[in-house]
Design an enzyme around this catalytic site. Structure first.
Site, mmCIF file in Angstrom:
data_model
loop_
_atom_site.group_PDB
_atom_site.id
_atom_site.type_symbol
_atom_site.label_atom_id
_atom_site.label_comp_id
_atom_site.label_asym_id
_atom_site.label_seq_id
_atom_site.Cartn_x
_atom_site.Cartn_y
_atom_site.Cartn_z
ATOM 1 N N ASN A 9 29.175 45.129 52.244
ATOM 2 C CA ASN A 9 28.550 45.520 53.511
ATOM 3 C C ASN A 9 29.131 44.656 54.625
ATOM 4 O O ASN A 9 28.799 43.481 54.744
ATOM 5 C CB ASN A 9 27.021 45.307 53.381
ATOM 6 C CG ASN A 9 26.293 45.551 54.688
ATOM 7 O OD1 ASN A 9 26.844 46.104 55.638
ATOM 8 N ND2 ASN A 9 25.028 45.135 54.744
ATOM 9 N N LYS A 11 28.661 44.898 57.740
ATOM 10 C CA LYS A 11 27.771 44.743 58.908
ATOM 11 C C LYS A 11 28.585 45.012 60.194
ATOM 12 O O LYS A 11 29.445 45.872 60.185
ATOM 13 C CB LYS A 11 27.106 43.368 58.893
ATOM 14 C CG LYS A 11 26.419 43.109 57.550
ATOM 15 C CD LYS A 11 25.556 41.894 57.524
ATOM 16 C CE LYS A 11 24.944 41.761 56.126
ATOM 17 N NZ LYS A 11 24.007 40.650 56.016
ATOM 18 N N HIS A 97 17.901 48.224 55.200
ATOM 19 C CA HIS A 97 18.385 46.847 55.113
ATOM 20 C C HIS A 97 17.452 45.939 55.922
ATOM 21 O O HIS A 97 16.922 46.353 56.947
ATOM 22 C CB HIS A 97 19.815 46.764 55.653
ATOM 23 C CG HIS A 97 20.449 45.433 55.403
ATOM 24 N ND1 HIS A 97 20.176 44.333 56.177
ATOM 25 C CD2 HIS A 97 21.302 45.017 54.436
ATOM 26 C CE1 HIS A 97 20.853 43.295 55.697
ATOM 27 N NE2 HIS A 97 21.540 43.682 54.645
ATOM 28 N N GLU A 99 17.969 43.700 57.966
ATOM 29 C CA GLU A 99 18.319 43.566 59.385
ATOM 30 C C GLU A 99 17.835 44.778 60.185
ATOM 31 O O GLU A 99 17.438 44.650 61.337
ATOM 32 C CB GLU A 99 19.832 43.340 59.528
ATOM 33 C CG GLU A 99 20.201 41.924 59.129
ATOM 34 C CD GLU A 99 21.542 41.769 58.443
ATOM 35 O OE1 GLU A 99 22.418 42.627 58.610
ATOM 36 O OE2 GLU A 99 21.712 40.760 57.713
ATOM 37 N N GLU A 169 17.006 42.871 47.762
ATOM 38 C CA GLU A 169 17.580 41.852 48.635
ATOM 39 C C GLU A 169 16.468 40.985 49.212
ATOM 40 O O GLU A 169 15.898 41.320 50.256
ATOM 41 C CB GLU A 169 18.344 42.514 49.787
ATOM 42 C CG GLU A 169 19.531 43.334 49.352
ATOM 43 C CD GLU A 169 20.628 43.289 50.384
ATOM 44 O OE1 GLU A 169 21.758 42.957 50.019
ATOM 45 O OE2 GLU A 169 20.361 43.555 51.576
ATOM 46 N N GLY A 175 22.418 35.901 53.719
ATOM 47 C CA GLY A 175 23.195 35.113 54.676
ATOM 48 C C GLY A 175 22.803 33.640 54.720
ATOM 49 O O GLY A 175 23.183 32.926 55.640
ATOM 50 N N SER A 215 23.513 36.406 49.349
ATOM 51 C CA SER A 215 24.378 35.249 49.053
ATOM 52 C C SER A 215 25.127 35.361 47.727
ATOM 53 O O SER A 215 25.266 34.375 46.995
ATOM 54 C CB SER A 215 23.575 33.943 49.126
ATOM 55 O OG SER A 215 23.065 33.768 50.439
HETATM 56 P P1 PGA Z 1 24.936 38.175 52.254
HETATM 57 O O1 PGA Z 1 24.316 39.560 52.778
HETATM 58 O O2 PGA Z 1 25.766 38.485 51.052
HETATM 59 O O3 PGA Z 1 25.756 37.666 53.407
HETATM 60 O O4 PGA Z 1 23.792 37.284 51.924
HETATM 61 C C1 PGA Z 1 23.835 40.517 51.886
HETATM 62 C C2 PGA Z 1 23.370 41.741 52.635
HETATM 63 O O5 PGA Z 1 22.862 41.602 53.756
HETATM 64 O O6 PGA Z 1 23.493 42.873 52.145
#
Ligand code: PGA
Length: 259
Positions: A9, A11, A97, A99, A169, A175, A215
């Site tokens: 992803n 983003k 997601h 976000e 998640e 992140g 992560s």
């Molecule tokens: P990350 O993000 O691997 O940077 O933790 C995962 C995601 O948001 O799908």
């Protein structure tokens, strides 16, 4: 047997030039690598989809979008139609997601409409669920995940199983560099499968792929993938570098238990 799924992803990252450069490196590394037991998916920003579709033709890589509307066309400023996504070879859509939920205020009702909408047009939803740190500390993880599953899947009544993906998640792991331990992820993911068998049936639940996200790195992928209910990963940060994501995608999967 569920086919493993590795999703990158991106983003809001990568221009057209960066997309081309990345895919060049990734495909070069992939070479003749056999990836018969798994699917590798890239979710670039909308602006890179058409270019990526062209570059990925005749390769095993597939495309996902990072969101989609439930309608085919109309007055929906800022949205994108599942039909338009199919035109550029998109197969999967990441929905719900954290976000989208936390920064853009998407509710379970909106997410439920998106999930059903993209499904109706023949795309595979990757529905993300997961608790915040406060919710985990308050012992509410399973309750939150169950509520999200039931509400976000409420319009999606008849499925086969291969046509739905769930990504667990935990918000505190996204992140942050702090991944859920394989034990923590498996605990929630086996619970998700149990809930899917209540919502649909045991047969359907067996076929749904459940990913872990938060992560994920080349260092922790092998341990995570050993768990019986981790069928793949949704990768943010570590998917932005072609070499890193490639390492994740070719991890040697040895399951501890029969699947
Ligand atoms: P990350 O993000 O691997 O940077 O933790 C995962 C995601 O948001 O799908």
């Amino acid at each position: 047997m569920r086919k493993y799924l590795f999703v990158g992803n991106w983003k809001m990252h990568k221009t057209l030039r960066e997309t081309e450069e990345y895919l060049g490196i990734f495909l070069d590394k992939l070479g003749d690598f056999k990836i018969l037991d798994r699917e590798i998916i890239i979710a670039p920003p909308f602006t890179s989809l058409a270019l990526a579709a062209k570059l990925l033709k005749k390769t095993p890589l597939k495309l996902a979008a990072q969101n989609a509307c439930w309608e085919e066309r109309g007055a929906f400023t800022g949205e994108i139609s599942p039909v338009m996504l199919k035109e550029v070879e998109v197969r999967y859509v990441i929905l719900g997601h954290s976000e989208r939920r936390h920064l853009f205020g998407e509710t379970d009702e909106i997410i439920a409409k998106r999930v059903f909408g993209v499904y109706k047009f023949g795309l595979i939803p990757i529905l993300c669920v997961g608790e915040t740190l406060e919710e985990r500390k308050a012992g509410k993880t399973l309750e939150v995940v169950e509520r999200q599953l039931r509400e976000d899947l409420k319009y999606l009544q008849e499925i086969k199983g291969e046509d739905l993906v769930i990504a667990y998640e935990p918000v505190w792991a996204i992140g942050t560099g702090i991944n859920a331990t394989p034990f923590q992820a498996e605990e929630v993911q086996s619970f998700i499968r149990k809930k899917l068998s209540e919502i649909y049936s045991f047969e359907v639940a067996k076929k749904v792929r459940i990913l872990y996200g938060g992560s994920v790195t080349p260092e922790n992928i092998e341990e995570l993938m050993k768990e019986p209910n981790i069928d793949g990963v949704l990768v943010g940060g570590a998917s932005l570098e072609a070499e890193k994501f490639f390492k994740i995608c070719i991890s040697q999967i040895k399951k501890g238990e029969p699947r």
